[in-house]
Design an enzyme around this catalytic site. Structure first.
Site, PDB file in Angstrom:
ATOM      1  N   ASN A   1      11.803  -7.487  -7.122  1.00  0.00           N
ATOM      2  CA  ASN A   1      11.297  -6.176  -7.536  1.00  0.00           C
ATOM      3  C   ASN A   1      12.408  -5.151  -7.543  1.00  0.00           C
ATOM      4  OD1 ASN A   1      10.783  -3.677  -5.578  1.00  0.00           O
ATOM      5  ND2 ASN A   1      10.813  -5.535  -4.309  1.00  0.00           N
ATOM      6  N   ARG A   2      12.269  -4.226  -8.496  1.00  0.00           N
ATOM      7  CA  ARG A   2      13.158  -3.055  -8.521  1.00  0.00           C
ATOM      8  C   ARG A   2      12.291  -1.818  -8.774  1.00  0.00           C
ATOM      9  NH1 ARG A   2      15.045  -6.068 -13.087  1.00  0.00           N
ATOM     10  NH2 ARG A   2      14.099  -5.338 -15.033  1.00  0.00           N
TER      11      ARG A   2
ATOM     12  N   SER B   1      16.153  -0.272   1.113  1.00  0.00           N
ATOM     13  CA  SER B   1      15.725  -0.693  -0.215  1.00  0.00           C
ATOM     14  C   SER B   1      16.969  -0.807  -1.095  1.00  0.00           C
ATOM     15  CB  SER B   1      14.757   0.320  -0.825  1.00  0.00           C
ATOM     16  OG  SER B   1      14.631   0.050  -2.207  1.00  0.00           O
TER      17      SER B   1
ATOM     18  N   GLY C   1       9.830 -13.895   4.076  1.00  0.00           N
ATOM     19  CA  GLY C   1       9.519 -15.277   3.709  1.00  0.00           C
ATOM     20  C   GLY C   1       8.546 -15.989   4.617  1.00  0.00           C
TER      21      GLY C   1
ATOM     22  N   LYS D   1      14.314   0.319   9.438  1.00  0.00           N
ATOM     23  CA  LYS D   1      14.185  -0.915   8.634  1.00  0.00           C
ATOM     24  C   LYS D   1      15.505  -1.251   7.956  1.00  0.00           C
ATOM     25  CE  LYS D   1      11.288  -3.375   5.362  1.00  0.00           C
ATOM     26  NZ  LYS D   1       9.988  -3.409   4.708  1.00  0.00           N
TER      27      LYS D   1
ATOM     28  N   TYR E   1       4.438  -9.875   3.227  1.00  0.00           N
ATOM     29  CA  TYR E   1       4.240  -9.306   1.898  1.00  0.00           C
ATOM     30  C   TYR E   1       4.107 -10.466   0.901  1.00  0.00           C
ATOM     31  CZ  TYR E   1       4.511  -6.116  -2.073  1.00  0.00           C
ATOM     32  OH  TYR E   1       4.215  -5.396  -3.211  1.00  0.00           O
TER      33      TYR E   1
ATOM     34  N   ASP F   1       0.861  -1.191   0.000  1.00  0.00           N
ATOM     35  CA  ASP F   1       0.000   0.000   0.000  1.00  0.00           C
ATOM     36  C   ASP F   1       0.898   1.243   0.000  1.00  0.00           C
ATOM     37  OD1 ASP F   1      -2.111   1.707   0.078  1.00  0.00           O
ATOM     38  OD2 ASP F   1      -2.698   1.278   2.151  1.00  0.00           O
ATOM     39  N   LYS F   2       1.620   1.407  -1.109  1.00  0.00           N
ATOM     40  CA  LYS F   2       2.601   2.493  -1.196  1.00  0.00           C
ATOM     41  C   LYS F   2       1.949   3.873  -1.131  1.00  0.00           C
ATOM     42  CE  LYS F   2       6.263   0.368  -3.977  1.00  0.00           C
ATOM     43  NZ  LYS F   2       7.537   0.473  -3.259  1.00  0.00           N
TER      44      LYS F   2
ATOM     45  N   ASN G   1      14.302  -6.181   4.987  1.00  0.00           N
ATOM     46  CA  ASN G   1      13.886  -5.835   3.634  1.00  0.00           C
ATOM     47  C   ASN G   1      14.254  -7.000   2.686  1.00  0.00           C
ATOM     48  OD1 ASN G   1      13.190  -4.185   1.328  1.00  0.00           O
ATOM     49  ND2 ASN G   1      13.576  -2.409   2.641  1.00  0.00           N
ATOM     50  N   THR G   2      14.240  -6.768   1.392  1.00  0.00           N
ATOM     51  CA  THR G   2      14.561  -7.804   0.398  1.00  0.00           C
ATOM     52  C   THR G   2      16.077  -7.988   0.298  1.00  0.00           C
ATOM     53  OG1 THR G   2      14.569  -6.112  -1.313  1.00  0.00           O
ATOM     54  CG2 THR G   2      12.513  -7.295  -0.989  1.00  0.00           C
TER      55      THR G   2
ATOM     56  N   ASN H   1      16.905  -0.638  -4.239  1.00  0.00           N
ATOM     57  CA  ASN H   1      16.574  -0.087  -5.550  1.00  0.00           C
ATOM     58  C   ASN H   1      16.703   1.425  -5.664  1.00  0.00           C
ATOM     59  OD1 ASN H   1      15.886  -2.726  -6.450  1.00  0.00           O
ATOM     60  ND2 ASN H   1      13.973  -2.534  -5.289  1.00  0.00           N
ATOM     61  N   THR H   2      17.253   2.062  -4.640  1.00  0.00           N
ATOM     62  CA  THR H   2      17.551   3.492  -4.700  1.00  0.00           C
ATOM     63  C   THR H   2      19.055   3.604  -4.483  1.00  0.00           C
ATOM     64  OG1 THR H   2      15.376   4.181  -3.929  1.00  0.00           O
ATOM     65  CG2 THR H   2      17.183   5.730  -3.546  1.00  0.00           C
TER      66      THR H   2
ATOM     67  N   PHE I   1      10.986   2.974  -5.367  1.00  0.00           N
ATOM     68  CA  PHE I   1      10.160   3.963  -4.647  1.00  0.00           C
ATOM     69  C   PHE I   1       9.253   4.753  -5.602  1.00  0.00           C
ATOM     70  CE2 PHE I   1      13.347   4.667  -0.883  1.00  0.00           C
ATOM     71  CZ  PHE I   1      12.984   3.434  -0.358  1.00  0.00           C
TER      72      PHE I   1
ATOM     73  N   THR J   1       6.568   2.757   1.020  1.00  0.00           N
ATOM     74  CA  THR J   1       7.405   3.918   1.283  1.00  0.00           C
ATOM     75  C   THR J   1       6.894   5.150   0.517  1.00  0.00           C
ATOM     76  OG1 THR J   1       9.347   2.544   1.665  1.00  0.00           O
ATOM     77  CG2 THR J   1       9.753   4.822   1.033  1.00  0.00           C
TER      78      THR J   1
ATOM     79  N   ASN K   1       5.905   4.434   6.354  1.00  0.00           N
ATOM     80  CA  ASN K   1       7.284   4.120   5.983  1.00  0.00           C
ATOM     81  C   ASN K   1       7.776   5.215   5.039  1.00  0.00           C
ATOM     82  OD1 ASN K   1       9.330   2.948   4.157  1.00  0.00           O
ATOM     83  ND2 ASN K   1       8.948   1.030   5.251  1.00  0.00           N
TER      84      ASN K   1
HETATM   85  C1  FMN Z   1       7.034  -5.547  -4.772  1.00  0.00           C
HETATM   86  C2  FMN Z   1       7.625  -5.175  -3.448  1.00  0.00           C
HETATM   87  C3  FMN Z   1       7.712  -3.830  -3.102  1.00  0.00           C
HETATM   88  C4  FMN Z   1       8.270  -3.474  -1.853  1.00  0.00           C
HETATM   89  N1  FMN Z   1       8.327  -2.149  -1.517  1.00  0.00           N
HETATM   90  C5  FMN Z   1       8.811  -1.784  -0.316  1.00  0.00           C
HETATM   91  C6  FMN Z   1       8.818  -0.439   0.097  1.00  0.00           C
HETATM   92  O1  FMN Z   1       8.354   0.459  -0.622  1.00  0.00           O
HETATM   93  N2  FMN Z   1       9.326  -0.139   1.318  1.00  0.00           N
HETATM   94  C7  FMN Z   1       9.830  -1.092   2.158  1.00  0.00           C
HETATM   95  O2  FMN Z   1      10.272  -0.771   3.269  1.00  0.00           O
HETATM   96  N3  FMN Z   1       9.806  -2.402   1.814  1.00  0.00           N
HETATM   97  C8  FMN Z   1       9.306  -2.764   0.611  1.00  0.00           C
HETATM   98  N4  FMN Z   1       9.285  -4.086   0.257  1.00  0.00           N
HETATM   99  C9  FMN Z   1       9.870  -5.097   1.177  1.00  0.00           C
HETATM  100  C10 FMN Z   1       8.824  -5.763   2.068  1.00  0.00           C
HETATM  101  O3  FMN Z   1       8.189  -4.820   2.910  1.00  0.00           O
HETATM  102  C11 FMN Z   1       9.489  -6.858   2.951  1.00  0.00           C
HETATM  103  O4  FMN Z   1      10.418  -6.223   3.808  1.00  0.00           O
HETATM  104  C12 FMN Z   1      10.225  -7.919   2.140  1.00  0.00           C
HETATM  105  O5  FMN Z   1       9.556  -8.209   0.942  1.00  0.00           O
HETATM  106  C13 FMN Z   1      10.434  -9.228   2.933  1.00  0.00           C
HETATM  107  O6  FMN Z   1       9.203  -9.784   3.330  1.00  0.00           O
HETATM  108  P1  FMN Z   1       8.428 -10.936   2.473  1.00  0.00           P
HETATM  109  O7  FMN Z   1       9.431 -12.011   2.179  1.00  0.00           O
HETATM  110  O8  FMN Z   1       7.285 -11.363   3.338  1.00  0.00           O
HETATM  111  O9  FMN Z   1       7.974 -10.270   1.218  1.00  0.00           O
HETATM  112  C14 FMN Z   1       8.742  -4.472  -0.974  1.00  0.00           C
HETATM  113  C15 FMN Z   1       8.629  -5.824  -1.332  1.00  0.00           C
HETATM  114  C16 FMN Z   1       8.079  -6.185  -2.548  1.00  0.00           C
HETATM  115  C17 FMN Z   1       7.969  -7.654  -2.901  1.00  0.00           C
END
Ligand code: FMN
Length: 363
Positions: free
Chosen positions: A118-119, A182, A304, A224, A325, A72-73, A253-254, A184-185, A122, A93, A146
């Protein structure tokens, strides 16, 4: 009988990942303001989730399972996600100015691995629109907001963006997450390094003090972090978090480590990997963090989680709250119910809190 989500999911999965994401989010944003549709969702999903209250950072969470940031960006679906049974919703975020993010395609499902790469970079509607959206969230729903930096802001000036965001979201948030992880920034993760982190945390805590004085409300701050950290970096983060009085750490995060998905045709896409392949790494970070923090600062665990056993594993590692997520994308709202019911079956409410405390003292 297959669950409602199991019926819809194959249709959604026919579409490119971001197209189905947009379709769902746009529909939920409409539902978000309709009392009738919200109560339909509530009766179909949320009402089956038992309460399992837990107090963390001075906030009462109706259950320990929250929506992770990134879904829910734009902050437009809080009521809808809450009606599905989430104990709270983390929105964003959000960046100060609107920005488009990276070029598409930028989100990929790796079904065989129950994962996503994902990339997004933001993509954000910017603070102004975000706040217009967020005000429609019912006041009794626990909201994390966030915050991040715009891509065009040089990394040396990153703190300015976080402070602008803090000021704007402060009175709307139950807690604020400072996202420095993140992948990706460009250079964002460099903010996790010693000197940069020390300076950033000092700046946000000073800002919080000023905002708390003005408003009479002290909003908790969450940091985070990434899963791609070694023990020394984790210890350093733990020590700075304690020195500066940060209220919680969200881990993780990822990951940028794609070795686990190297066999997949999409396994080499640039970006952050989430879902089942990051589970072990996230749990390892939570364990190391819990050891370094010794119960002084709570941990919000994610990475995960896609069944009750994964949730218990993260709680045992030292988390007090959990977020979903990728598991939620693959399993749908029933996952929330399955996890909370299973935790509740293990212990009643009082015992759950005691159980959490016991687990954490054992670390
Ligand atoms: C498509 C996508 C977009 C994400 N965007 C954000 C973001 O904007 N800000 C953030 O803090 N984490 C973001 N995340 C990371 C998730 O909040 C989470 O930390 C991460 O995916 C690990 O949890 P999961 O394995 O349950 O997905 C994103 C993850 C995915 C898959």
């Amino acid at each position: 009988m297959p669950s409602l989500y199991n019926t819809i999911r194959p249709l959604l999965f026919q579409l490119p990942a971001e197209t189905s994401h947009d379709l769902v989010i746009n529909s939920l944003a409409r539902i978000n303001n309709s009392r009738r549709l919200l109560s339909l969702i509530e009766s179909r999903f949320g009402s089956a989730v038992p309460t399992l209250p837990v107090e963390v950072m001075g906030i009462q969470f109706p259950n320990p399972i929250g929506l992770a940031a990134g879904l829910d960006k734009q902050g437009s679906c809080g009521n809808a996600f809450s009606a599905m049974g989430f104990g709270w919703v983390e929105m964003g975020t959000v960046t100060p100015e609107p920005q488009a993010g990276n070029d598409k395609p930028r989100m990929f499902r790796l079904k065989e691995h129950q994962a996503i790469i994902n990339r997004m970079g933001f993509n954000s509607c910017g603070l102004q629109q975000f706040l217009e959206n967020v005000v429609s969230t019912k006041p009794d729903i626990v909201k994390g907001i966030n915050i991040g930096k715009n891509a065009k802001t040089p990394i040396e000036k990153a703190a300015d963006d976080y402070l602008v965001c803090m000021e704007a979201v402060y009175r709307h948030a139950d807690y604020i997450t400072v996202n420095i992880s993140s992948p990706n920034t460009q250079n964002l993760r460099a903010l996790q390094n010693d000197k940069a982190l020390d300076i950033l945390l000092a700046a946000i805590v000073t800002k919080r003090r000023a905002l708390a004085d003005q408003s009479g409300k002290k909003v908790p701050l969450v940091l985070k972090i990434a899963p791609d950290l070694d023990s020394d970096q984790i210890e350093l983060i733990a020590s700075l978090v304690q020195i500066h009085g940060i209220d919680a750490v969200a881990a993780t995060n990822t990951t940028i480590d794609k070795t686990t998905v190297a066999d997949h045709p999409r396994g080499n896409e640039n970006g952050g990997l989430s879902g089942a392949p990051v589970r072990g790494q996230s749990t390892w970070v939570i364990t190391a963090l819990a050891k370094a923090l010794q119960g002084s600062v709570p941990i919000i665990g994610m990475g995960g989680i896609d069944n009750p056993a994964d949730a218990v594993e993260k709680l045992k590692a030292g988390a007090s709250l959990l977020q979903l997520y990728t598991g939620f994308i693959y399993k749908g709202p029933k996952l929330i119910q399955d996890i909370v019911m299973s935790l509740k079956q293990e212990c009643n409410e009082q015992a759950f809190i005691q159980w959490l405390n016991l687990q954490h003292h054992r670390n």
